[in-house]
Motif scaffolding. Sequence first.
Motif, PDB file in Angstrom:
ATOM      1  N   SER A  70       0.851  -1.191   0.000  1.00 11.81           N
ATOM      2  CA  SER A  70       0.000   0.000   0.000  1.00 11.81           C
ATOM      3  C   SER A  70       0.882   1.235   0.000  1.00 11.81           C
ATOM      4  CB  SER A  70      -0.893   0.007   1.244  1.00 11.81           C
ATOM      5  OG  SER A  70      -1.738  -1.115   1.249  1.00 11.81           O
ATOM      6  N   TYR A  71       0.510   2.192  -0.856  1.00  9.24           N
ATOM      7  CA  TYR A  71       1.331   3.378  -1.030  1.00  9.24           C
ATOM      8  C   TYR A  71       0.465   4.629  -1.082  1.00  9.24           C
ATOM      9  CZ  TYR A  71       4.483  -0.329  -2.317  1.00  9.24           C
ATOM     10  OH  TYR A  71       5.206  -1.482  -2.294  1.00  9.24           O
ATOM     11  N   LEU A  72       1.036   5.733  -0.628  1.00 10.36           N
ATOM     12  CA  LEU A  72       0.392   7.039  -0.719  1.00 10.36           C
ATOM     13  C   LEU A  72       1.308   7.928  -1.544  1.00 10.36           C
ATOM     14  CD1 LEU A  72      -1.900   8.973   0.201  1.00 10.36           C
ATOM     15  CD2 LEU A  72      -0.354   9.674   2.045  1.00 10.36           C
ATOM     16  N   TYR A  73       0.722   8.589  -2.549  1.00  8.00           N
ATOM     17  CA  TYR A  73       1.460   9.514  -3.409  1.00  8.00           C
ATOM     18  C   TYR A  73       0.842  10.893  -3.240  1.00  8.00           C
ATOM     19  CZ  TYR A  73       3.171   5.169  -5.296  1.00  8.00           C
ATOM     20  OH  TYR A  73       3.741   3.933  -5.410  1.00  8.00           O
ATOM     21  N   VAL A  74       1.708  11.902  -3.113  1.00  6.59           N
ATOM     22  CA  VAL A  74       1.250  13.269  -2.866  1.00  6.59           C
ATOM     23  C   VAL A  74       1.865  14.188  -3.910  1.00  6.59           C
ATOM     24  CG1 VAL A  74       1.112  15.153  -1.203  1.00  6.59           C
ATOM     25  CG2 VAL A  74       1.169  12.774  -0.385  1.00  6.59           C
ATOM     26  N   GLY A  75       1.014  14.786  -4.758  1.00  4.10           N
ATOM     27  CA  GLY A  75       1.474  15.800  -5.697  1.00  4.10           C
ATOM     28  C   GLY A  75       1.684  17.093  -4.935  1.00  4.10           C
ATOM     29  N   ASP A  76       2.765  17.787  -5.228  1.00  2.00           N
ATOM     30  CA  ASP A  76       3.118  19.001  -4.502  1.00  2.00           C
ATOM     31  C   ASP A  76       3.235  20.161  -5.490  1.00  2.00           C
ATOM     32  OD1 ASP A  76       4.032  20.839  -2.636  1.00  2.00           O
ATOM     33  OD2 ASP A  76       5.643  19.574  -1.897  1.00  2.00           O
ATOM     34  N   THR A  77       2.829  21.346  -5.070  1.00  2.00           N
ATOM     35  CA  THR A  77       2.869  22.513  -5.959  1.00  2.00           C
ATOM     36  C   THR A  77       4.284  22.945  -6.295  1.00  2.00           C
ATOM     37  OG1 THR A  77       2.685  24.021  -4.073  1.00  2.00           O
ATOM     38  CG2 THR A  77       0.628  23.394  -5.198  1.00  2.00           C
ATOM     39  N   ASN A  78       5.302  22.298  -5.722  1.00  2.00           N
ATOM     40  CA  ASN A  78       6.679  22.635  -6.087  1.00  2.00           C
ATOM     41  C   ASN A  78       7.197  21.742  -7.206  1.00  2.00           C
ATOM     42  OD1 ASN A  78       7.300  20.225  -4.952  1.00  2.00           O
ATOM     43  ND2 ASN A  78       8.381  21.044  -3.200  1.00  2.00           N
ATOM     44  N   GLY A  79       6.349  20.894  -7.803  1.00  2.00           N
ATOM     45  CA  GLY A  79       6.745  20.111  -8.962  1.00  2.00           C
ATOM     46  C   GLY A  79       7.220  18.705  -8.682  1.00  2.00           C
ATOM     47  N   THR A  80       6.807  18.126  -7.582  1.00  2.00           N
ATOM     48  CA  THR A  80       7.222  16.765  -7.265  1.00  2.00           C
ATOM     49  C   THR A  80       6.036  15.904  -6.832  1.00  2.00           C
ATOM     50  OG1 THR A  80       7.679  17.275  -4.949  1.00  2.00           O
ATOM     51  CG2 THR A  80       9.521  17.523  -6.501  1.00  2.00           C
ATOM     52  N   VAL A  81       6.277  14.606  -6.834  1.00  2.00           N
ATOM     53  CA  VAL A  81       5.343  13.644  -6.249  1.00  2.00           C
ATOM     54  C   VAL A  81       6.107  12.932  -5.145  1.00  2.00           C
ATOM     55  CG1 VAL A  81       3.976  11.558  -6.602  1.00  2.00           C
ATOM     56  CG2 VAL A  81       4.016  13.328  -8.371  1.00  2.00           C
ATOM     57  N   ALA A  82       5.644  13.077  -3.899  1.00  2.00           N
ATOM     58  CA  ALA A  82       6.239  12.371  -2.764  1.00  2.00           C
ATOM     59  C   ALA A  82       5.589  11.003  -2.668  1.00  2.00           C
ATOM     60  CB  ALA A  82       6.025  13.164  -1.476  1.00  2.00           C
ATOM     61  N   ALA A  83       6.372   9.993  -2.314  1.00  2.00           N
ATOM     62  CA  ALA A  83       5.874   8.623  -2.249  1.00  2.00           C
ATOM     63  C   ALA A  83       6.158   8.023  -0.879  1.00  2.00           C
ATOM     64  CB  ALA A  83       6.515   7.782  -3.344  1.00  2.00           C
ATOM     65  N   PHE A  84       5.147   7.358  -0.310  1.00  2.00           N
ATOM     66  CA  PHE A  84       5.252   6.749   1.009  1.00  2.00           C
ATOM     67  C   PHE A  84       4.690   5.340   0.982  1.00  2.00           C
ATOM     68  CE2 PHE A  84       4.577  11.295   1.537  1.00  2.00           C
ATOM     69  CZ  PHE A  84       5.540  11.660   2.462  1.00  2.00           C
ATOM     70  N   SER A  85       5.290   4.435   1.753  1.00  2.00           N
ATOM     71  CA  SER A  85       4.641   3.151   2.000  1.00  2.00           C
ATOM     72  C   SER A  85       3.715   3.372   3.190  1.00  2.00           C
ATOM     73  CB  SER A  85       5.658   2.045   2.278  1.00  2.00           C
ATOM     74  OG  SER A  85       6.380   2.316   3.452  1.00  2.00           O
ATOM     75  N   VAL A  86       2.598   2.646   3.198  1.00  2.00           N
ATOM     76  CA  VAL A  86       1.604   2.777   4.262  1.00  2.00           C
ATOM     77  C   VAL A  86       1.598   1.480   5.062  1.00  2.00           C
ATOM     78  CG1 VAL A  86      -0.814   3.212   4.813  1.00  2.00           C
ATOM     79  CG2 VAL A  86       0.208   4.277   2.785  1.00  2.00           C
ATOM     80  N   ALA A  87       1.957   1.573   6.342  1.00  2.00           N
ATOM     81  CA  ALA A  87       1.968   0.408   7.226  1.00  2.00           C
ATOM     82  C   ALA A  87       0.533   0.056   7.626  1.00  2.00           C
ATOM     83  CB  ALA A  87       2.809   0.700   8.461  1.00  2.00           C
ATOM     84  N   PRO A  88       0.281  -1.187   8.051  1.00  2.00           N
ATOM     85  CA  PRO A  88      -1.073  -1.582   8.464  1.00  2.00           C
ATOM     86  C   PRO A  88      -1.700  -0.651   9.498  1.00  2.00           C
ATOM     87  CG  PRO A  88       0.285  -3.522   8.249  1.00  2.00           C
ATOM     88  CD  PRO A  88       1.205  -2.333   8.077  1.00  2.00           C
ATOM     89  N   GLY A  89      -0.912  -0.050  10.389  1.00  2.00           N
ATOM     90  CA  GLY A  89      -1.449   0.880  11.384  1.00  2.00           C
ATOM     91  C   GLY A  89      -1.605   2.297  10.876  1.00  2.00           C
ATOM     92  N   GLY A  90      -1.217   2.552   9.611  1.00  2.00           N
ATOM     93  CA  GLY A  90      -1.380   3.871   9.019  1.00  2.00           C
ATOM     94  C   GLY A  90      -0.127   4.724   9.001  1.00  2.00           C
ATOM     95  N   ALA A  91       0.952   4.279   9.634  1.00  2.00           N
ATOM     96  CA  ALA A  91       2.188   5.069   9.621  1.00  2.00           C
ATOM     97  C   ALA A  91       2.763   5.113   8.207  1.00  2.00           C
ATOM     98  CB  ALA A  91       3.210   4.471  10.580  1.00  2.00           C
TER      99      ALA A  91
END
Length: 132
Positions: A26-47
Amino acid sequence: MGSPFSLGTGPGSPAGLLYANNYSGSYLYVGDTNGTVAAFSVAPGGALTALSGSPFPAGFAPVNLAWSYNSYAGASFLYAADFSGGGIYGFTIDSNGALTPVAGSPFATAPNSAPAAMVVVAGATGGRTLAV
């Protein structure tokens, strides 16, 4: 859980969110107004844990994100619409959630346009269409 989570960039604002749950996690991707996409793995507890190589360059302001998963091929793709500069940035999502630009990306949109919305439409034969 460590909130708030850094986007790993300088000044900017989160502009688009996309949650992707595929064969590898599970992954969360965040588009940012500075021209990037930040990428995170999502742990079962939401971290969230920032992925290696994050944030990923994606134009000037990737405010809209779309995800496509092809279960037949086991492939995932992320698309980021660059609202300020126009164009669609395409990425493959690897087995660790990291992004790699698709050949030919960014894909041009109509001159002087700014893509405001995107959706991936599944076809009856397993194909996908990105509507902008």
